[in-house]
Design a protein around this motif. Structure first.
Motif, short mmCIF file in Angstrom:
data_model
loop_
_atom_site.label_atom_id
_atom_site.label_comp_id
_atom_site.label_asym_id
_atom_site.label_seq_id
_atom_site.Cartn_x
_atom_site.Cartn_y
_atom_site.Cartn_z
N LEU A 117 6.93 68.26 77.63
CA LEU A 117 8.14 67.66 77.65
C LEU A 117 9.62 68.03 78.94
O LEU A 117 10.28 66.17 79.16
CB LEU A 117 8.90 67.55 76.25
CG LEU A 117 8.23 66.22 75.59
CD1 LEU A 117 9.17 66.88 73.44
CD2 LEU A 117 7.89 64.95 75.41
N GLN A 118 9.57 69.21 78.91
CA GLN A 118 10.91 69.25 79.84
C GLN A 118 10.29 68.94 81.13
O GLN A 118 11.12 68.96 82.33
CB GLN A 118 11.72 70.83 79.55
CG GLN A 118 12.33 70.77 78.06
CD GLN A 118 12.74 71.84 78.23
OE1 GLN A 118 12.49 72.80 78.20
NE2 GLN A 118 14.31 72.38 77.22
N ALA A 119 9.21 69.20 81.65
CA ALA A 119 8.55 69.22 82.91
C ALA A 119 8.30 67.68 83.11
O ALA A 119 8.66 67.93 83.83
CB ALA A 119 7.09 70.01 82.64
N ILE A 120 7.96 67.26 82.23
CA ILE A 120 7.59 65.91 82.40
C ILE A 120 9.07 65.05 83.27
O ILE A 120 9.59 63.80 83.72
CB ILE A 120 6.76 64.65 80.75
CG1 ILE A 120 5.67 65.22 80.80
CG2 ILE A 120 6.64 63.43 81.11
CD1 ILE A 120 5.00 64.56 79.83
N LYS A 121 10.12 65.51 81.92
CA LYS A 121 11.63 64.94 81.94
C LYS A 121 12.20 65.08 84.09
O LYS A 121 12.77 64.22 84.16
CB LYS A 121 12.84 65.36 81.61
CG LYS A 121 14.16 64.99 81.45
CD LYS A 121 14.77 65.11 80.64
CE LYS A 121 16.48 64.90 81.18
NZ LYS A 121 16.34 64.48 82.78
N VAL A 122 11.99 66.48 84.19
CA VAL A 122 11.15 66.68 85.67
C VAL A 122 11.53 65.62 87.00
O VAL A 122 11.37 65.51 87.36
CB VAL A 122 11.72 68.06 86.02
CG1 VAL A 122 11.87 68.54 87.29
CG2 VAL A 122 12.23 68.98 84.98
#
Length: 329
Positions: free
Chosen positions: A308-313
């Motif tokens: 999820l953090q990678a998608i947000k970036v």
């Protein structure tokens, strides 16, 4: 105060605004938050006629900032009622560039402080109010500004329904309390909930007027209807039965005592569930719509957090959504 329910209607909020700001709320808000007011003005001059920006002297503004619980209502610099998706994009670009805090409100049922309210720009999805039913695909397209009872009323003539909120006034965009997930509901576990209710009714401040534990015995096939990867649940191998507990109170001075009580009762019930051989109970994730505001991300999404953090970036490199409320990815 996460559960301090409004006991009166919008007129009370109007009176509060007038008394708080001495009758000239727009002037004082502009003076106290000049950067926020500039963003309001820029949005107002950039959106289409399908949308409107309202200042604190407007009755529409009062409707836009109103929430089911008083703890979730804040006095924003202005409110925006977008009428098109394009105007939402226009507003978000301005908010991101000016670094103006904002919040998005669906039905106004969020109970976590500052999750759908702000001192910046309050976006109210009121105008996204369509319900379109396709009988061929048996699919309903639902606007984000609706409440579930409004959705049910439109679908009833078709003889169909959707799974949503169980009480009137709950917005389709979600709602929040505090939660524990278990793997079963044996009779003695229900007695644990009764014991918790009795305990906190005696050990919380006198202004606490409502304590409820909401058991939700979903079917074991709850997670069997989708094979597409989703943020929640982290695993579909084990059905979970989330239940929420909700405390209502009137005095902001009791905020911390009630927050602490919800955390303590959650810890107690997880421990009791583990003792009942519900071995995964100590590790089960919390249903995000029921999680208290400081719930750690891994308690919501488990091993999916890094993805999820990678998608947000990738999709939000400038962290525009970091200006809004909610759980921070």
């Amino acid at each position: 105060m996460i559960g301090a329910t409004f006991l009166t209607e919008i007129v009370t909020l109007a009176s509060a605004v007038s008394s708080l700001f001495g009758g000239d709320s727009q002037t004082l808000l502009s003076e106290s938050r000049p950067s926020f007011s500039k963003a309001c003005q820029e949005i107002a001059s950039s959106i289409s006629p399908a949308s409107n920006v309202y200042d604190p002297n407007s009755a529409k503004y009062l409707e836009d900032i109103f929430h089911w619980t008083s703890s979730s209502s804040q006095y924003a610099a202005c409110s925006l009622e977008p009428g098109t998706a394009e105007d939402i994009g226009v507003a978000l670009r301005i908010l991101g560039r000016t670094r103006t805090p904002f919040a998005v409100k669906g039905g106004g049922h969020a109970t976590n402080p500052e999750f759908s309210s702000t001192e910046g720009v309050q976006i109210a999805m009121t105008r996204f109010d369509e319900v379109v039913y396709d009988s061929k695909t048996q699919t309903a397209t639902i606007g984000a500004g609706l409440t579930w009872d409004a959705v049910y009323a439109v679908l009833e003539p078709y003889g169909v329904n959707v799974a949503g909120g169980r009480i009137a006034g709950v917005g389709v965009a979600g709602f929040v309390f505090n939660s524990v997930s278990v793997t079963s509901y044996p009779t003695h576990f229900i007695q644990y909930l009764v014991n918790e209710t009795h305990h906190w009714s005696k050990h919380l401040p006198d202004d606490v007027f409502g304590i409820s534990y909401d058991v939700q015995p979903f079917l074991p096939s709850l997670f069997d209807h989708n094979t597409t990867p989703t943020a929640y649940p982290p695993s579909r191998a084990q059905p979970l039965y989330p239940f929420n507990f909700h405390f209502s109170w009137r005095d902001p001075k009791s905020d911390q005592a009630v927050y602490d009580a919800t955390r303590t009762t959650a810890k107690t019930l997880r421990m009791l569930a583990k003792q009942d051989d519900q071995g995964n109970a100590a590790r089960t994730v919390v249903y995000p719509n029921y999680g208290i505001f400081d719930t750690p991300l891994d308690h919501l999404y488990g091993e999916h957090v890094p993805r999820l953090q990678a998608i947000k970036v990738t999709v939000d490199p400038e962290n525009v959504m970091g200006l809004a409320g909610g759980f921070k990815i």
